[in-house]
Design a protein around this motif. Sequence first.
Motif, PDB file in Angstrom:
ATOM      1  N   THR A   1       0.856  -1.185   0.000  1.00 38.34           N
ATOM      2  CA  THR A   1       0.000   0.000   0.000  1.00 38.34           C
ATOM      3  C   THR A   1       0.890   1.233   0.000  1.00 38.34           C
ATOM      4  O   THR A   1       2.085   1.146   0.312  1.00 38.34           O
ATOM      5  N   PRO A   2       0.345   2.398  -0.337  1.00 34.96           N
ATOM      6  CA  PRO A   2       1.163   3.621  -0.264  1.00 34.96           C
ATOM      7  C   PRO A   2       1.736   3.850   1.128  1.00 34.96           C
ATOM      8  O   PRO A   2       2.841   4.376   1.269  1.00 34.96           O
ATOM      9  N   GLU A   3       0.995   3.443   2.163  1.00 34.56           N
ATOM     10  CA  GLU A   3       1.459   3.661   3.532  1.00 34.56           C
ATOM     11  C   GLU A   3       2.600   2.721   3.908  1.00 34.56           C
ATOM     12  O   GLU A   3       3.513   3.091   4.648  1.00 34.56           O
TER      13      GLU A   3
ATOM     14  N   ASP B   1       5.298   2.739  -0.718  1.00 38.75           N
ATOM     15  CA  ASP B   1       5.741   3.931  -1.429  1.00 38.75           C
ATOM     16  C   ASP B   1       4.555   4.876  -1.579  1.00 38.75           C
ATOM     17  O   ASP B   1       3.524   4.491  -2.143  1.00 38.75           O
ATOM     18  N   PRO B   2       4.653   6.109  -1.091  1.00 32.30           N
ATOM     19  CA  PRO B   2       3.535   7.062  -1.208  1.00 32.30           C
ATOM     20  C   PRO B   2       3.117   7.318  -2.649  1.00 32.30           C
ATOM     21  O   PRO B   2       1.989   7.754  -2.900  1.00 32.30           O
ATOM     22  N   ARG B   3       4.009   7.052  -3.597  1.00 31.94           N
ATOM     23  CA  ARG B   3       3.684   7.294  -5.004  1.00 31.94           C
ATOM     24  C   ARG B   3       2.875   6.156  -5.620  1.00 31.94           C
ATOM     25  O   ARG B   3       2.406   6.267  -6.757  1.00 31.94           O
ATOM     26  N   LEU B   4       2.725   5.055  -4.885  1.00 33.02           N
ATOM     27  CA  LEU B   4       1.993   3.903  -5.405  1.00 33.02           C
ATOM     28  C   LEU B   4       0.517   4.250  -5.576  1.00 33.02           C
ATOM     29  O   LEU B   4      -0.141   4.705  -4.646  1.00 33.02           O
ATOM     30  N   THR B   5       0.007   4.040  -6.773  1.00 37.67           N
ATOM     31  CA  THR B   5      -1.396   4.318  -7.068  1.00 37.67           C
ATOM     32  C   THR B   5      -2.033   3.076  -7.667  1.00 37.67           C
ATOM     33  O   THR B   5      -1.568   2.560  -8.685  1.00 37.67           O
ATOM     34  N   LEU B   6      -3.081   2.587  -7.018  1.00 40.65           N
ATOM     35  CA  LEU B   6      -3.801   1.419  -7.500  1.00 40.65           C
ATOM     36  C   LEU B   6      -5.273   1.753  -7.640  1.00 40.65           C
ATOM     37  O   LEU B   6      -5.824   2.546  -6.874  1.00 40.65           O
ATOM     38  N   ARG B   7      -5.905   1.156  -8.626  1.00 43.38           N
ATOM     39  CA  ARG B   7      -7.345   1.318  -8.778  1.00 43.38           C
ATOM     40  C   ARG B   7      -8.050   0.720  -7.563  1.00 43.38           C
ATOM     41  O   ARG B   7      -7.557  -0.231  -6.941  1.00 43.38           O
ATOM     42  N   GLU B   8      -9.196   1.267  -7.230  1.00 45.22           N
ATOM     43  CA  GLU B   8      -9.977   0.739  -6.117  1.00 45.22           C
ATOM     44  C   GLU B   8     -10.262  -0.749  -6.334  1.00 45.22           C
ATOM     45  O   GLU B   8     -10.559  -1.184  -7.445  1.00 45.22           O
TER      46      GLU B   8
END
Length: 298
Positions: free
Chosen positions: A101-103, A106-113
């Motif tokens: 998870t971003p937490e 990596d804060p830059r990690l973006t995943l679709r819901e």
Amino acid sequence: MAWVARFLDQLKHALVPRGRVLLDICRLCRGVDLGMTLNQALAELLPPWDYAYYRERLCEERGLLDHDSSCLAPYLSVEHTVPAMLSVVGELFGVRFDRMTPETWDPRLTLREHVDMFAVWDEGVDEHAFLGYLYLDLFWHHGKTKTGMVAYTRPICVGHTATASGTRKYPSVCLVLNLAPTNPVLGFHGVRTFAHELGHCMHVLFQQVTHAITSGRHLGSDYVEIPSHVFEHMFLQRDMLKKIGRHRAYLDADAMRAWSAAHPDATCPPPERIPDELLQTTADSLAFLTLYGNLGSL
């Protein structure tokens, strides 16, 4: 390969007679429906469009489950069954699935819901323990095919490939289902599909090859499909279904309250694990449906 031919011949002699009996039963049922004589019914071919109808009819007459049953589905929810299946794979093969998870990564990690990402690690070695990434995209969303319960794997970087510099190119693999977000239940058919595709995923993650062309699903169909069918067979065993199944009402307090509200006349909560009699019916149904599903080859 002579032993393979002998084994297949044994299967043929054991299963074909049973299949022909079942096919004759379907022809007789169809003959009664159409007012045919006995000889006319047995002489007629069973049209392809009648297979599903007589499968459901015979299942009902024999008290079997036709694929996904409403009495089995609540025990095979996404929330419990998917983590349980990953846990089984981890125990068997000595691997660990770390949810990313971003937490936590990596804060830059973006995943679709509703998409989960895991880093997969081999816990049996100290060096080069990282195997690759596993994505689970289990729910339908805009842009995905609307075909129900279609699953496939999508290798992004296929294979555990050594580059010219001697470094590793680790695989990423995506397992995709098309479940309804409003009803996060795998059910029996969903478990079978998830297990099959998980077999493909682990096949890719476990490979260590020099050239990507020899990895993943680029090889012969027998070599590609054996891991998936092993996973299917493993997860559909009675003991395994008992292990990975848990009624949704026991997920949390809110789930139990929702179940109680939907069943105001119930005097006690449902069994937490799949009852033994339901497991037996499931096993009988699977044997019947497997045989029925191959009638077209007779």
